[in-house]
Scaffold this motif. Structure first.
Motif, PDB file in Angstrom:
ATOM      1  N   TRP A   1       1.087   0.303   3.612  1.00 42.28           N
ATOM      2  CA  TRP A   1       0.942  -0.795   2.647  1.00 42.28           C
ATOM      3  C   TRP A   1      -0.412  -0.652   1.970  1.00 42.28           C
ATOM      4  O   TRP A   1      -1.380  -0.238   2.602  1.00 42.28           O
ATOM      5  CB  TRP A   1       0.920  -2.162   3.347  1.00 42.28           C
ATOM      6  CG  TRP A   1       1.976  -2.376   4.356  1.00 42.28           C
ATOM      7  CD1 TRP A   1       3.304  -2.568   4.125  1.00 42.28           C
ATOM      8  CD2 TRP A   1       1.795  -2.438   5.783  1.00 42.28           C
ATOM      9  NE1 TRP A   1       3.963  -2.750   5.307  1.00 42.28           N
ATOM     10  CE2 TRP A   1       3.064  -2.680   6.335  1.00 42.28           C
ATOM     11  CE3 TRP A   1       0.697  -2.323   6.631  1.00 42.28           C
ATOM     12  CZ2 TRP A   1       3.260  -2.807   7.697  1.00 42.28           C
ATOM     13  CZ3 TRP A   1       0.883  -2.446   7.988  1.00 42.28           C
ATOM     14  CH2 TRP A   1       2.155  -2.675   8.512  1.00 42.28           C
ATOM     15  N   SER A   2      -0.495  -1.000   0.682  1.00 42.02           N
ATOM     16  CA  SER A   2      -1.845  -1.136   0.120  1.00 42.02           C
ATOM     17  C   SER A   2      -2.468  -2.333   0.837  1.00 42.02           C
ATOM     18  O   SER A   2      -1.751  -3.181   1.387  1.00 42.02           O
ATOM     19  CB  SER A   2      -1.792  -1.376  -1.386  1.00 42.02           C
ATOM     20  OG  SER A   2      -1.433  -2.716  -1.654  1.00 42.02           O
ATOM     21  N   ARG A   3      -3.785  -2.412   0.814  1.00 42.52           N
ATOM     22  CA  ARG A   3      -4.424  -3.506   1.548  1.00 42.52           C
ATOM     23  C   ARG A   3      -4.000  -4.863   0.984  1.00 42.52           C
ATOM     24  O   ARG A   3      -3.944  -5.854   1.703  1.00 42.52           O
ATOM     25  CB  ARG A   3      -5.951  -3.375   1.525  1.00 42.52           C
ATOM     26  CG  ARG A   3      -6.468  -2.280   2.440  1.00 42.52           C
ATOM     27  CD  ARG A   3      -7.836  -2.640   2.990  1.00 42.52           C
ATOM     28  NE  ARG A   3      -7.817  -3.886   3.742  1.00 42.52           N
ATOM     29  CZ  ARG A   3      -8.878  -4.596   4.074  1.00 42.52           C
ATOM     30  NH1 ARG A   3     -10.078  -4.178   3.722  1.00 42.52           N
ATOM     31  NH2 ARG A   3      -8.772  -5.721   4.756  1.00 42.52           N
TER      32      ARG A   3
ATOM     33  N   TYR B   1      -8.093  -1.628  -3.502  1.00 42.84           N
ATOM     34  CA  TYR B   1      -7.573  -2.684  -2.626  1.00 42.84           C
ATOM     35  C   TYR B   1      -6.140  -3.030  -3.011  1.00 42.84           C
ATOM     36  O   TYR B   1      -5.272  -3.220  -2.168  1.00 42.84           O
ATOM     37  CB  TYR B   1      -8.456  -3.937  -2.723  1.00 42.84           C
ATOM     38  CG  TYR B   1      -8.071  -4.979  -1.685  1.00 42.84           C
ATOM     39  CD1 TYR B   1      -8.621  -4.947  -0.414  1.00 42.84           C
ATOM     40  CD2 TYR B   1      -7.126  -5.975  -1.976  1.00 42.84           C
ATOM     41  CE1 TYR B   1      -8.259  -5.862   0.555  1.00 42.84           C
ATOM     42  CE2 TYR B   1      -6.749  -6.896  -1.017  1.00 42.84           C
ATOM     43  CZ  TYR B   1      -7.323  -6.843   0.245  1.00 42.84           C
ATOM     44  OH  TYR B   1      -6.949  -7.752   1.201  1.00 42.84           O
TER      45      TYR B   1
ATOM     46  N   TYR C   1      -3.935  -1.177  -5.055  1.00 42.04           N
ATOM     47  CA  TYR C   1      -2.894  -0.180  -5.291  1.00 42.04           C
ATOM     48  C   TYR C   1      -3.009   1.117  -4.485  1.00 42.04           C
ATOM     49  O   TYR C   1      -2.087   1.924  -4.510  1.00 42.04           O
ATOM     50  CB  TYR C   1      -2.877   0.206  -6.785  1.00 42.04           C
ATOM     51  CG  TYR C   1      -2.840  -0.996  -7.703  1.00 42.04           C
ATOM     52  CD1 TYR C   1      -1.801  -1.921  -7.605  1.00 42.04           C
ATOM     53  CD2 TYR C   1      -3.846  -1.212  -8.638  1.00 42.04           C
ATOM     54  CE1 TYR C   1      -1.776  -3.041  -8.442  1.00 42.04           C
ATOM     55  CE2 TYR C   1      -3.819  -2.321  -9.478  1.00 42.04           C
ATOM     56  CZ  TYR C   1      -2.783  -3.233  -9.371  1.00 42.04           C
ATOM     57  OH  TYR C   1      -2.761  -4.323 -10.179  1.00 42.04           O
ATOM     58  N   SER C   2      -4.149   1.386  -3.841  1.00 41.08           N
ATOM     59  CA  SER C   2      -4.298   2.696  -3.172  1.00 41.08           C
ATOM     60  C   SER C   2      -3.727   2.674  -1.771  1.00 41.08           C
ATOM     61  O   SER C   2      -3.681   1.626  -1.118  1.00 41.08           O
ATOM     62  CB  SER C   2      -5.781   3.078  -3.073  1.00 41.08           C
ATOM     63  OG  SER C   2      -6.319   3.244  -4.350  1.00 41.08           O
ATOM     64  N   GLY C   3      -3.352   3.867  -1.298  1.00 40.23           N
ATOM     65  CA  GLY C   3      -3.001   3.998   0.110  1.00 40.23           C
ATOM     66  C   GLY C   3      -4.258   3.774   0.938  1.00 40.23           C
ATOM     67  O   GLY C   3      -5.360   4.096   0.492  1.00 40.23           O
ATOM     68  N   PRO C   4      -4.125   3.187   2.139  1.00 33.16           N
ATOM     69  CA  PRO C   4      -5.310   2.880   2.945  1.00 33.16           C
ATOM     70  C   PRO C   4      -5.746   4.069   3.806  1.00 33.16           C
ATOM     71  O   PRO C   4      -5.079   5.100   3.831  1.00 33.16           O
ATOM     72  CB  PRO C   4      -4.811   1.742   3.827  1.00 33.16           C
ATOM     73  CG  PRO C   4      -3.366   2.060   4.034  1.00 33.16           C
ATOM     74  CD  PRO C   4      -2.886   2.744   2.782  1.00 33.16           C
TER      75      PRO C   4
END
Ligand code: PLP
Length: 417
Positions: free
Chosen positions: A82-84, A281, A283-286
């Motif tokens: 999940w994105s954050r 926060y 849209y990026s992969g965590p």
């Protein structure tokens, strides 16, 4: 235009040509490491001692930290994808709370890398105002400032505290954001952030500090400190005992904590604003679970043994620095951190020097222009707590050999060397 032609254009661009040449003519770029053994690395059948690692506390090799990964992997899987913004494994609030306590900061927000933070947060904070950037700030800060300019901010650079004061007096568009490194990634020096923060306060500006290399190494000062680096490794802000009123501190775990994660120390209200505006926060992969696990375990080891490791780090760094200074060799490092850059004489070629370093078994970071000013082209070594005294002896012997051959610049008037 064909894509191949684009490559030629890039190679000829003075911003990249120094690196492009080193890539093709030295063995220090794109090296494929076949094996590591502590701070020894094997490339093919050639063993070298690793002086290019930024794992300052040796956490990359720490059994207690390595042992903490599996349990978290079993609990969370390899990657919370999940994105954050969507969802966060419980380790996230745990990390942010422990980090805020360590830094003495009001709140913290973690994102995968500092590079992502600069690119996304500097434009948000600068808005249509002004960004003032230290001429020697890290390239990733510059990229964030250029991105802010593209989104409407005015950008200017400064080279000294006096020049910053001048720029602050004439800045017309607010908000005003002053961006700089904490411990400088090339010189290893520790800027007096107290004076920068005070100046910013006087002018109603916000100081944005990237302490990638200070976090984990320098920290709060006190009578019980084990070395002049201070205690707890809680960064340049605590080293100078500075409040966070008008400061945004950025740091990362990818150096001293050997994990892929980075942070901002900010008031909760600003953290919530960034949660609605910063792309990494939203849209990026965590960061992968293993990195979250090694950060948490790193906090434990830091609390239990960090100050002892920092004392060792300081002792070994001083062994190298004292040797360099005794030889009369110039290094810009006057503040005794583990980052030791050794500029070569202006009539020497870094490619030739690098070949000798390779033959002598030293893996270092080459420092070409424009990463450093033209008169500071050379190479950089970083000491880590996982290096040994025998390795320091070996490094010092090669430095002496190079000094005798006139490879280095002589210590300058007024420098600590
Ligand atoms: C001062 C500074 N900022 C940022 C970075 C990049 O950090 P990250 O890998 O977290 O993007 C580095 C890495 O070398 C650095 O030295």
């Amino acid at each position: 235009m064909r894509a191949e032609q684009l490559a030629t254009e890039v190679d000829l661009d003075p911003r990249y040509s120094g690196i492009a040449r080193l890539r093709t003519e030295t063995r220090y770029y794109d090296a494929v490491i076949d094996e590591i053994d502590g701070r020894r690395i094997r490339v093919g059948d050639h063993w070298l001692t690793d002086w290019a690692s930024c794992n300052y506390l040796g956490f990359d090799l720490e059994p207690q930290i390595i042992g903490a990964v599996e349990e978290q992997l079993r609990r969370w899987g390899t990657h919370p994808s999940w994105s954050r913004m969507l969802g966060n494994p419980r380790v996230y609030p745990q990390i942010e709370e422990r980090l805020a306590e360590l830094l003495g900061a009001p709140d913290t927000l973690v994102l995968p890398t500092i590079t992502q933070i600069h690119l996304s947060v500097i434009p948000v904070l600068a808005h249509q105002g002004t960004v003032l950037v230290d001429a020697r700030a890290h390239k990733t800060i510059w990229d964030g400032c250029v991105f802010a300019r593209a989104q409407g901010a005015t950008m200017a650079r400064f080279k000294s505290l006096d020049e910053l004061a001048e720029r602050l007096r004439s800045a017309t568009a607010g908000p005003v954001l002053v961006c700089m490194d904490g411990v400088n990634s090339m010189t290893g020096n520790i800027p007096d952030v107290r004076r920068y923060a005070e100046l910013c306060r006087e002018h109603g500006a916000v100081l944005y500090v990237d302490d990638a290399h200070g976090f984990g190494v320098i920290g709060e000062r006190g009578d019980d400190e084990t070395s002049p680096y201070g205690s707890r490794g809680n960064s340049i802000m605590r080293y100078f005992d500075q409040p966070y009123d008008n400061v945004v501190l950025v740091g990362g775990f990818s150096k001293a904590y050997s994990s892929l994660l980075a942070f901002l120390a900010v008031p909760t209200v600003l953290k919530n604003r960034l949660k609605a505006s910063a792309a990494p926060y939203l849209y990026s992969g965590p960061s992968p679970t293993a990195s979250l696990a090694t950060v948490l375990a790193g906090f434990d080891v830091n609390a239990e043994r960090g100050d002892k490791l920092r004392a060792e780090l300081h002792r070994m760094s001083m062994r190298v620095l004292n040797h360099v200074r005794d030889l009369g060799v110039f290094t810009p490092n006057t503040d005794n951190t583990p980052i030791i850059e050794l500029p070569i004489a202006l009539d020497r070629d870094l490619v030739d020097v690098s070949e000798l370093l390779w033959q002598r078994g030293l893996f270092v970071t080459l420092a070409p222009y424009p990463g450093v000013p033209r008169d500071q082209v050379g190479f950089r070594v970083q000491v880590t707590a996982a290096n040994t005294d025998d390795q320091v002896d070996e490094l010092n012997a090669v430095i002496a050999e190079l000094a005798a051959a006139g490879v280095f610049q002589e210590a300058r008037e007024g420098s600590a060397s």
